[in-house]
Enzyme design. Structure first.
Site, mmCIF file in Angstrom:
data_model
loop_
_atom_site.group_PDB
_atom_site.id
_atom_site.type_symbol
_atom_site.label_atom_id
_atom_site.label_comp_id
_atom_site.label_asym_id
_atom_site.label_seq_id
_atom_site.Cartn_x
_atom_site.Cartn_y
_atom_site.Cartn_z
ATOM 1 N NE ARG A 61 -40.715 -1.983 8.759
ATOM 2 C CZ ARG A 61 -40.433 -0.942 7.970
ATOM 3 N NH1 ARG A 61 -40.518 -1.048 6.652
ATOM 4 N NH2 ARG A 61 -40.057 0.203 8.499
ATOM 5 C CE1 TYR A 114 -57.085 -22.136 7.606
ATOM 6 C CE2 TYR A 114 -56.061 -20.040 7.050
ATOM 7 C CZ TYR A 114 -56.506 -20.947 7.996
ATOM 8 O OH TYR A 114 -56.357 -20.656 9.331
ATOM 9 C CG ASP A 186 -52.080 -21.686 -0.682
ATOM 10 O OD1 ASP A 186 -51.175 -22.501 -0.430
ATOM 11 O OD2 ASP A 186 -52.728 -21.088 0.195
ATOM 12 C CE LYS A 211 -50.794 -24.661 8.288
ATOM 13 N NZ LYS A 211 -51.449 -23.729 7.423
HETATM 14 N N1 LCS Z 1 -53.051 -21.477 2.757
HETATM 15 C C1 LCS Z 1 -53.407 -22.730 3.110
HETATM 16 C C2 LCS Z 1 -53.653 -23.745 2.042
HETATM 17 C C3 LCS Z 1 -53.558 -23.049 4.450
HETATM 18 O O1 LCS Z 1 -53.909 -24.302 4.767
HETATM 19 C C4 LCS Z 1 -53.338 -22.059 5.447
HETATM 20 C C5 LCS Z 1 -53.497 -22.339 6.890
HETATM 21 C C6 LCS Z 1 -52.980 -20.771 5.026
HETATM 22 C C7 LCS Z 1 -52.833 -20.521 3.684
HETATM 23 C C8 LCS Z 1 -52.717 -19.670 6.010
HETATM 24 O O2 LCS Z 1 -51.461 -19.875 6.585
HETATM 25 P P1 LCS Z 1 -51.035 -19.379 8.058
HETATM 26 O O3 LCS Z 1 -51.265 -17.913 8.100
HETATM 27 O O4 LCS Z 1 -51.894 -20.092 9.042
HETATM 28 O O5 LCS Z 1 -49.591 -19.751 8.107
HETATM 29 N N2 LCS Z 1 -54.215 -23.519 7.149
HETATM 30 C C9 LCS Z 1 -54.569 -23.978 8.323
HETATM 31 C C10 LCS Z 1 -55.391 -25.115 8.494
HETATM 32 O O6 LCS Z 1 -55.879 -25.760 7.585
HETATM 33 N N3 LCS Z 1 -55.542 -25.357 9.758
HETATM 34 O O7 LCS Z 1 -54.942 -24.391 10.537
HETATM 35 C C11 LCS Z 1 -54.290 -23.443 9.665
#
Ligand code: LCS
Length: 396
Positions: A61, A114, A186, A211
């Site tokens: 951790r 998001y 972001d 992603k």
């Molecule tokens: N920031 C952006 C720009 C994102 O598109 C997402 C997830 C996150 C943060 C959060 O990340 P995660 O915790 O899911 O790794 N975006 C998603 C979307 O557009 N469709 O499914 C997840």
């Protein structure tokens, strides 16, 4: 590493960063240290590790060699002081806000982000006295007008999910700094191959590595990349106490994905430009939002601050929600699924899926219309993609 990676090109960096030959065995692929804890040779050594007098690993951790390789790799790509790997993109956001804000503090955020990023700021952090104002951050004056004496953080997603609006990172960094606030960007939609916000003045970059950075639709992961050592130390303290850390196997998979990041991003972007032009010319398509099109309102800004428009776009089919659903229900090669930035093309409907948790009024005022369809273009053959769009649109 024999080379100073910071001086090498981005393709070279994405292939070699965090990928040093293992000194113990000569292994070329990074070893996976799947362990929760690390043995001390003596009590004195354990004490020295805990006090920080001696470098070395203690407990996963608090740090792990495989995770550390990934943190170094992404920091090298983004030009940051270091990386803090998190279990998800959401954990990267919540850990950063928790570390940087105090009760009574205020965040200015892009209105189109998001969905859950907005919900966690608006609902969860507000319960602890950290409030947020959401503005169209492609309008720099609106960001300036929202700043208050207690604003400690400006949070910008650019290009934004799912509207693809583009915000001026350099201008917003200047506004944040003039008010004594930090700017966090972001960078999920662009990836460091196409945009490096720290070089434009941002203080912190965050990623959903679920992603592009991983790229194979098989891992959920996040990363925080502070620009300075001071911010790295500050956020690290909250990071390992909050515990939103990364598992070594997760890190190993993302390290594997990173090696093809640049190839994937460029191949998908070549396809995306073709798809965007094709959709814009299609009689059943009302509009297309893609930063590479002449019709995009911030196209010049995108060309200035990015090395390419990326592979995400949104569009609306004539006939609104029902027409969009008729199309989405008939895709064959593309997959009807949320997430993005993988090697395959994914298509989804934000109002009923990724952004469904937002109140409708807030959604509409952020530009996320009921009929908006978002697509993440992958690396398939372009003719096959266009044929799938054509046959799916024939059902409208
Ligand atoms: N920031 C952006 C720009 C994102 O598109 C997402 C997830 C996150 C943060 C959060 O990340 P995660 O915790 O899911 O790794 N975006 C998603 C979307 O557009 N469709 O499914 C997840």
């Amino acid at each position: 590493m024999a080379h100073d990676l910071d001086k090498l090109g981005l393709n070279t960096r994405s292939i070699h960063a965090g990928q040093d030959i293992d000194p113990a065995t000569g292994a070329v692929a990074p070893p996976l240290f799947q362990t929760s804890t690390f043995a001390f040779e003596s009590c004195a050594q354990g004490a020295a590790r805990f006090s920080g007098e001696e470098a070395g690993f203690i407990y996963t951790r608090m740090g792990n060699p495989t995770v550390a390789r990934l943190e170094e790799a992404v920091a090298v790509l983004e030009g940051g002081a270091g990386g803090l790997a998190t279990g998800s993109g959401m954990a990267a956001l919540t850990t950063s806000v928790f570390a940087l804000l105090e009760q009574g503090g205020h965040v200015v955020s892009s209105s189109s982000v998001y969905g859950p990023s907005r919900v966690v700021l608006e609902r969860d952090f507000a319960r602890f006295g950290v409030t947020s104002t959401f503005v169209d951050s492609s309008d720099t004056e609106a960001v300036k007008a929202a700043m208050r004496p207690e604003t400690k953080l400006v949070f910008v997603e650019t290009p934004a999910n799912p509207t693809l609006t583009v915000s001026d990172v350099r201008a917003i960094a200047d506004i944040a700094h003039a008010h004594g606030a930090l700017l966090m960007v972001d960078n999920t939609f662009a990836s460091p191959i196409l945009q490096r916000p720290i070089a434009l003045g941002a203080d912190i970059v965050m990623h959903s590595m679920t992603k592009f950075l991983n790229g194979h639709t098989d891992v959920v992961a996040g990363m925080i990349i502070p620009a300075t050592e001071e911010l790295l130390v500050r956020i690290r303290k909250s990071h390992f106490y909050l515990g939103a850390v990364m598992d070594p196997h997760q890190a190993w998979l993302v390290l594997r994905g990173l090696r093809t990041l640049s190839l994937r991003v460029k191949a998908a972007q070549d396809n995306a430009m073709r798809v965007a032009e094709w959709l814009e010319a299609h009689p059943k398509v009302r509009w297309v939002a893609y930063p590479g099109l002449a019709s995009h309102p911030q196209r010049d800004l995108a060309a200035k601050q990015m090395d390419g428009p990326g592979s995400l776009m949104s569009f609306e089919v004539d006939g609104g929600v029902e027409a969009g659903a008729a199309m989405l229900d008939h895709v064959k090669l593309m997959t009807l699924a949320v997430s993005l930035g993988g090697i395959e093309t994914l298509i989804q409907h934000p109002a009923s899926m990724t952004h469904a948790a937002m109140p409708r009024e807030a959604r509409l005022s952020a530009g996320i219309t009921d009929g908006l369809v978002r697509v993440s273009i992958g690396c398939e053959d372009i003719e096959d993609l266009l044929a799938d769009f054509e046959q799916a649109l024939a059902h409208v």
